[in-house]
Design a protein around this motif. Structure first.
Motif, short mmCIF file in Angstrom:
data_model
loop_
_atom_site.label_atom_id
_atom_site.label_comp_id
_atom_site.label_asym_id
_atom_site.label_seq_id
_atom_site.Cartn_x
_atom_site.Cartn_y
_atom_site.Cartn_z
N SER A 19 0.96 -0.98 0.00
CA SER A 19 0.12 -0.32 0.06
C SER A 19 0.90 1.31 0.03
O SER A 19 0.38 2.27 -0.65
CB SER A 19 -1.02 -0.08 1.25
N GLU A 20 1.84 1.17 0.80
CA GLU A 20 2.84 2.52 0.95
C GLU A 20 3.45 2.51 -0.84
O GLU A 20 3.70 3.64 -1.22
CB GLU A 20 3.95 2.29 1.76
N GLU A 54 0.72 4.10 -2.75
CA GLU A 54 0.64 5.47 -2.47
C GLU A 54 2.01 6.31 -3.28
O GLU A 54 1.50 7.47 -3.63
CB GLU A 54 0.64 5.47 -0.93
N ALA A 55 2.97 5.75 -2.93
CA ALA A 55 4.05 6.20 -3.38
C ALA A 55 4.20 6.56 -5.19
O ALA A 55 4.39 7.64 -5.42
CB ALA A 55 5.41 5.58 -3.08
#
Length: 185
Positions: free
Chosen positions: A66-67, A70-71
């Motif tokens: 998820s990071e 998002e990135a």
């Protein structure tokens, strides 16, 4: 259970079996360590630690995923914003170039107008100077003419005074009076 059997076989075929003495005795440290290890593995399996660790690793992997997503989204947004700013900068630069070109054109027109105005002003001043010169010439000619007349009258007076006698003066006066009487009637 298969795991435990495999572990027992692996640890059972250790060099401790080749040594003298019974292996399955509590005095044998290898046996005690083997039993403690098997109990430790059993406790871990009983409390489902591998499943918990796997779940935590899966959660961690999902968090990292998820990071990363998002990135990526932030990176795409940043690229969009960068493209927008570059487009705005190009538009601003084009606008600056248009403004500079307009200013140059206006400056050239203003210079031409100023040049034309200057030429008109110079022509007016030349005409005014020529008028002043003509007026000065006319004044000088008039002064010269007036002086010439004054000098001629004085010279004529002097000449007449020298040539005129009392009888000729009286005759001139009588002639002038008769001319005036005829012109008045």
């Amino acid at each position: 259970m298969r795991n435990l059997t495999a572990l027992a076989l692996i640890f059972g075929a250790s060099p401790a079996l080749a040594a003298s003495g019974p292996f399955f005795s509590l005095g044998n440290t290898d046996f005690v360590v083997l039993v403690a290890f098997i109990l430790f593995i059993g406790v871990l399996l009983y409390f489902k630690v591998p499943t918990l660790v796997g779940g935590m690793l899966d959660k961690r992997a999902e968090g990292i995923k998820s990071e990363l997503d998002e990135a990526r989204a932030l990176r795409e947004e940043a690229q969009t914003i960068l493209a927008s700013y570059e487009r705005k900068q190009k538009e601003a630069q084009d606008q600056v170039q248009r403004i500079v070109a307009t200013a140059r054109d206006e400056a050239a027109r203003a210079a031409e107008e100023a040049k034309a105005d200057l030429e008109k002003s110079i022509a007016r001043r030349i005409a005014a100077a020529e008028d002043q010169i003509a007026s000065a010439e006319a004044g000088a000619v008039k002064d010269v003419r007036d002086r010439a007349i004054s000098i001629a009258v004085a010279a004529a007076k002097e000449v007449m005074a020298k040539q005129m006698t009392a009888a000729s003066g009286a005759k001139l006066i009588d002639d002038a009076i008769t001319q005036i009487e005829t012109k008045l009637h």
